[in-house]
Each structure stands twice: as structure tokens, then as C-alpha cells.
Design a protein around this motif. Structure first.
Motif, PDB file in Angstrom:
ATOM      1  N   ALA A  40       1.458  -1.485   0.094  1.00  0.00           N
ATOM      2  CA  ALA A  40       0.483  -0.028   0.411  1.00  0.00           C
ATOM      3  C   ALA A  40       0.854   1.406   0.348  1.00  0.00           C
ATOM      4  O   ALA A  40       1.522   1.386   1.163  1.00  0.00           O
ATOM      5  CB  ALA A  40      -0.815   0.064   1.598  1.00  0.00           C
ATOM      6  N   GLU A 111     -12.743  -6.058  -0.673  1.00  0.00           N
ATOM      7  CA  GLU A 111     -11.237  -6.302  -0.396  1.00  0.00           C
ATOM      8  C   GLU A 111     -10.833  -7.344  -1.022  1.00  0.00           C
ATOM      9  O   GLU A 111      -9.644  -7.809  -0.246  1.00  0.00           O
ATOM     10  CB  GLU A 111     -12.183  -7.012   1.256  1.00  0.00           C
ATOM     11  CG  GLU A 111     -13.147  -6.021   1.513  1.00  0.00           C
ATOM     12  CD  GLU A 111     -11.848  -4.344   2.228  1.00  0.00           C
ATOM     13  OE1 GLU A 111     -10.915  -5.083   2.864  1.00  0.00           O
ATOM     14  OE2 GLU A 111     -11.898  -3.361   2.204  1.00  0.00           O
ATOM     15  N   ASP A 130      -5.686  -9.740  -1.043  1.00  0.00           N
ATOM     16  CA  ASP A 130      -6.033  -9.610   0.309  1.00  0.00           C
ATOM     17  C   ASP A 130      -5.670  -7.816   0.758  1.00  0.00           C
ATOM     18  O   ASP A 130      -5.060  -7.887   1.620  1.00  0.00           O
ATOM     19  CB  ASP A 130      -5.618 -10.544   0.957  1.00  0.00           C
ATOM     20  CG  ASP A 130      -6.944 -10.246   2.718  1.00  0.00           C
ATOM     21  OD1 ASP A 130      -6.812  -9.352   2.967  1.00  0.00           O
ATOM     22  OD2 ASP A 130      -6.551 -11.275   3.180  1.00  0.00           O
ATOM     23  N   LEU A 131      -6.555  -7.341  -0.043  1.00  0.00           N
ATOM     24  CA  LEU A 131      -6.581  -5.832   0.830  1.00  0.00           C
ATOM     25  C   LEU A 131      -6.147  -5.370   2.003  1.00  0.00           C
ATOM     26  O   LEU A 131      -5.002  -4.823   2.445  1.00  0.00           O
ATOM     27  CB  LEU A 131      -7.742  -4.934   0.011  1.00  0.00           C
ATOM     28  CG  LEU A 131      -7.474  -4.674  -2.104  1.00  0.00           C
ATOM     29  CD1 LEU A 131      -8.467  -4.040  -2.210  1.00  0.00           C
ATOM     30  CD2 LEU A 131      -5.547  -4.438  -2.442  1.00  0.00           C
ATOM     31  N   PRO A 132      -6.845  -6.091   2.454  1.00  0.00           N
ATOM     32  CA  PRO A 132      -6.446  -6.070   4.508  1.00  0.00           C
ATOM     33  C   PRO A 132      -5.414  -5.933   5.167  1.00  0.00           C
ATOM     34  O   PRO A 132      -4.829  -5.923   5.473  1.00  0.00           O
ATOM     35  CB  PRO A 132      -7.515  -5.987   5.369  1.00  0.00           C
ATOM     36  CG  PRO A 132      -8.500  -6.003   4.220  1.00  0.00           C
ATOM     37  CD  PRO A 132      -8.281  -6.912   2.953  1.00  0.00           C
ATOM     38  N   ALA A 133      -4.671  -7.301   4.579  1.00  0.00           N
ATOM     39  CA  ALA A 133      -4.045  -7.653   4.650  1.00  0.00           C
ATOM     40  C   ALA A 133      -2.271  -7.126   4.353  1.00  0.00           C
ATOM     41  O   ALA A 133      -1.769  -6.666   4.955  1.00  0.00           O
ATOM     42  CB  ALA A 133      -3.547  -9.266   4.403  1.00  0.00           C
ATOM     43  N   ARG A 135      -2.843  -3.862   3.539  1.00  0.00           N
ATOM     44  CA  ARG A 135      -2.319  -2.330   4.042  1.00  0.00           C
ATOM     45  C   ARG A 135      -2.268  -2.449   5.511  1.00  0.00           C
ATOM     46  O   ARG A 135      -1.534  -1.489   6.156  1.00  0.00           O
ATOM     47  CB  ARG A 135      -4.377  -1.679   4.584  1.00  0.00           C
ATOM     48  CG  ARG A 135      -4.492  -1.325   2.552  1.00  0.00           C
ATOM     49  CD  ARG A 135      -5.919  -1.099   2.770  1.00  0.00           C
ATOM     50  NE  ARG A 135      -6.054   0.062   1.566  1.00  0.00           N
ATOM     51  CZ  ARG A 135      -7.313  -1.207   0.689  1.00  0.00           C
ATOM     52  NH1 ARG A 135      -8.556  -1.870   1.489  1.00  0.00           N
ATOM     53  NH2 ARG A 135      -8.116  -1.073  -0.593  1.00  0.00           N
ATOM     54  N   LYS A 136      -2.558  -3.755   5.832  1.00  0.00           N
ATOM     55  CA  LYS A 136      -1.983  -3.672   7.299  1.00  0.00           C
ATOM     56  C   LYS A 136      -0.460  -3.931   7.605  1.00  0.00           C
ATOM     57  O   LYS A 136       0.395  -4.272   8.543  1.00  0.00           O
ATOM     58  CB  LYS A 136      -2.977  -4.755   8.531  1.00  0.00           C
ATOM     59  CG  LYS A 136      -3.658  -4.612   8.211  1.00  0.00           C
ATOM     60  CD  LYS A 136      -4.640  -5.612   9.715  1.00  0.00           C
ATOM     61  CE  LYS A 136      -6.379  -5.500   9.376  1.00  0.00           C
ATOM     62  NZ  LYS A 136      -7.072  -6.582   9.639  1.00  0.00           N
TER      63      LYS A 136
END
Length: 166
Positions: A40, A111, A130-133, A135-136
Motif C-alpha cells: 500500500a 477487499e 487480500d487488501l486488508p492484509a 494495508r496492515k
């Protein structure tokens, strides 16, 4: 048993032909395809596609992984890379930077993305991101999140077993 062996012959012949072609777009274990990398950066996702030094991207397509229709919804696409980075598999999603043609930014982004590329011969690879992963992920400069853990661009390309590396 003879029927099964006979049925496997065309499949095995095709797999052997693919393994002997090009720089090795097929990983050593077909059940474990090479992982794409992503990070990201601000409001965009930068993807690192695994490629051999002699290969390049012609088109990138991003679809909604959760869309189970026969033809999943296309979220974004880009084609005709015009920069060395884009040709070598570095894609800034939603911007089209480095490509002659591209879709505009999507109205909504799922997502989980299914991203694939096509090379000039019509072949290519794909992966699920996996966009949440992403970004984190805590990444340093030059590192990318992959489904197999953090990797550098060189490690992403090394999955292909290219002769002479990138």
C-alpha cells in the motif's frame, strides 16, 4: 488403471511442454503458483508481478474475487505498458501510470482482488490479493506483502526459477 494412465498422458505431455518453454513461467510445483507481491502506498496498491528478465507484461486485469459469476466483475485493467517498470511487472493499481490504456479508478474496490497479467504470447499468471492484509503489512522500502510472507522483488521473481535471474 489403464484408462486413467491414458487420460493423464495428454495432461503430462502438456505440463512437460510448458516446463520446457520460455524461462519457466510454470513453477516447480504446479499446486503452488508463484505469489505476486503488493504494498500500500497512499491511496493506491503497487503490485509486483513475478517475471523473468526476458518476459514482460502486455495487459493487467483486476477482478472481484468474491464475484462467483462465470465472468467476474472487472474492477480495473491496464494495457500497453510504456515504461520499463510497467513492462517488468510493477503496476500501480487505479492510476494507470506506465500504461498507454487503462480504466479509470473504480467506484468501489472489493477487499479481495483477483489480479492477472497477460504477456505478448497470450500466456500469463494470476494471484489473489487480500487488501486488508496488504494495508496492515509492516514493510520496509523494497519489500512486498505476499501470501507466503514478506518478499523483495528479487525473491518474487526467483519463484519462477529463471535462468540467469532478473
Amino acid at each position: 488403471m489403464l484408462i486413467r494412465r491414458a487420460a493423464l498422458r495428454p495432461v503430462l505431455a502438456g505440463a512437460i511442454a510448458l516446463l520446457g518453454a520460455g524461462c519457466g513461467l510454470v513453477p516447480s510445483d504446479p499446486a503452488d503458483p508463484p505469489a505476486f507481491g503488493a504494498r500500500a502506498e497512499g491511496g493506491t496498491i503497487v503490485v509486483r508481478i513475478p517475471l523473468c528478465a526476458s518476459d514482460h507484461v502486455r495487459r493487467v486485469d483486476v477482478t472481484d474475487f468474491e464475484d462467483k459469476r462465470e465472468r467476474p466483475r472487472t474492477v480495473w485493467w491496464a494495457s500497453g505498458p510504456v515504461t520499463p517498470a510497467a513492462r517488468q511487472g510493477v503496476v500501480r493499481l487505479w492510476s494507470g501510470e506506465g500504461f498507454a490504456q487503462h480504466a479509470g479508478p473504480p467506484a468501489s474496490v472489493p477487499e479481495i482482488l483477483d489480479i492477472g497479467y497477460t504477456d505478448p504470447s497470450g500466456g500469463g499468471l494470476g494471484d489473489v490479493l487480500d487488501l486488508p492484509a496488504i494495508r496492515k503489512a509492516s514493510l520496509r522500502a523494497g519489500e512486498f506483502w505476499t501470501r507466503d510472507g514478506v518478499k523483495t522483488a528479487e525473491q518474487i521473481d526467483a519463484q519462477l526459477g529463471c535462468h540467469g535471474g532478473k
